[in-house]
Design a protein around this motif. Sequence first.
Motif, PDB file in Angstrom:
ATOM      1  N   VAL A 119       2.784  -3.498   9.710  1.00 44.08           N
ATOM      2  CA  VAL A 119       2.953  -2.180   9.084  1.00 44.08           C
ATOM      3  C   VAL A 119       2.339  -1.081   9.951  1.00 44.08           C
ATOM      4  O   VAL A 119       2.734   0.080   9.848  1.00 44.08           O
ATOM      5  N   PHE A 134       0.436   4.088   9.196  1.00 39.67           N
ATOM      6  CA  PHE A 134       1.587   3.196   9.221  1.00 39.67           C
ATOM      7  C   PHE A 134       2.589   3.670  10.273  1.00 39.67           C
ATOM      8  O   PHE A 134       2.882   4.860  10.378  1.00 39.67           O
ATOM      9  N   ARG A 145       5.745  -2.549   4.223  1.00 35.28           N
ATOM     10  CA  ARG A 145       5.137  -1.270   3.852  1.00 35.28           C
ATOM     11  C   ARG A 145       5.681  -0.777   2.517  1.00 35.28           C
ATOM     12  O   ARG A 145       4.928  -0.314   1.657  1.00 35.28           O
ATOM     13  N   ARG A 166      -2.873  -7.944   4.792  1.00 33.07           N
ATOM     14  CA  ARG A 166      -2.195  -7.652   6.055  1.00 33.07           C
ATOM     15  C   ARG A 166      -2.748  -8.563   7.141  1.00 33.07           C
ATOM     16  O   ARG A 166      -3.735  -8.260   7.784  1.00 33.07           O
TER      17      ARG A 166
END
Length: 333
Positions: A119, A134, A145, A166
């Motif tokens: 992301v 991002f 995302r 993440r």
Amino acid sequence: MTVLVTGGAGYIGSHTARLLRQRGRDIVILDSLEGGHREATLGAPLVVGDIADADLVRRTITDHGVDSIVHFAAYKAAGESMEDPGKYFGNNVAKTSALVDAARTVGVDKVVFSSSCSVYGTPTVLPVDETHPFHPESPYAESKRIVEDMLRWYDVAHGTRSVSLRYFNAAGASFDAAIGEDWTVTLNLVPLVMKAALGRIPHLTVFGTDYPTRDGTAVRDYVHVDDLADAHVRALEYLESGGETTAINLGTGVGSTVREVIETAREVSEADIPSVDAGRRAGDPTEVYGDLRRAREVLGWEPTHDLRAILRTAYAWHSTHPDGYATTAPPDL
């Protein structure tokens, strides 16, 4: 109560499902088996079906007494997503929305989501922390995302709390070589190194040898799949204790070059692992590794396995399962 593990017959999902059971949790796996393997579930309850099938989701939750979801089910090939973005937005985004909608109507309000460091795109600051802007560089990354944002709004509207994890480069296999990565459907470095070590490909191609790094090759943050599984369990416990919706990086905070991965794999496997050098691939960042402070602070999580352990377990898995789960049945849990 029971945990619903979507995609629990896949790579990271199967390791997490196993750890949940080892820690005394009841689980049920929902997997289409499109990219997963029944054998990887190690005998856990398995429902074969689509996460977008609202009736099936509600029935599974009701029948098994589910109160939380750990959500892995998704397509994950960034290159393929560039060729067919609709496939990724339809599966990863729309079907996740259908899953969460169906689940919340029968009382499920906690979701641990398998997100990705992709992301962030090519990082502008290292190590990468959760405040990094991002900049997804593929529909795959964009789908992660979007789901993170979507889950945040489900919390605002419906009180469905979530943790988006993440992670950086997942690698390795279980220490007993019972479950591991399917190298037929991945282009990740570690399984490709193992293919070269075991003679399944003539050589490994090293893309880019002129990066401004310590040996000229790209740097990535490799994290053991069992460490990732532990983080998912901790994220679930965080939500169960009343934790708020958040996103957390999972890595080691240490970058390894491509050549370091190859050399360590040679030591572990005692194989030659021939390699050839090639030019850089478009879009490959020079160096990526994560900042782990938030994982430590919020989850009390710390990776416990280094690159050598990653490669040792990967070699043990691939050398005993050269044809994946078709080679032998894994032992009972």
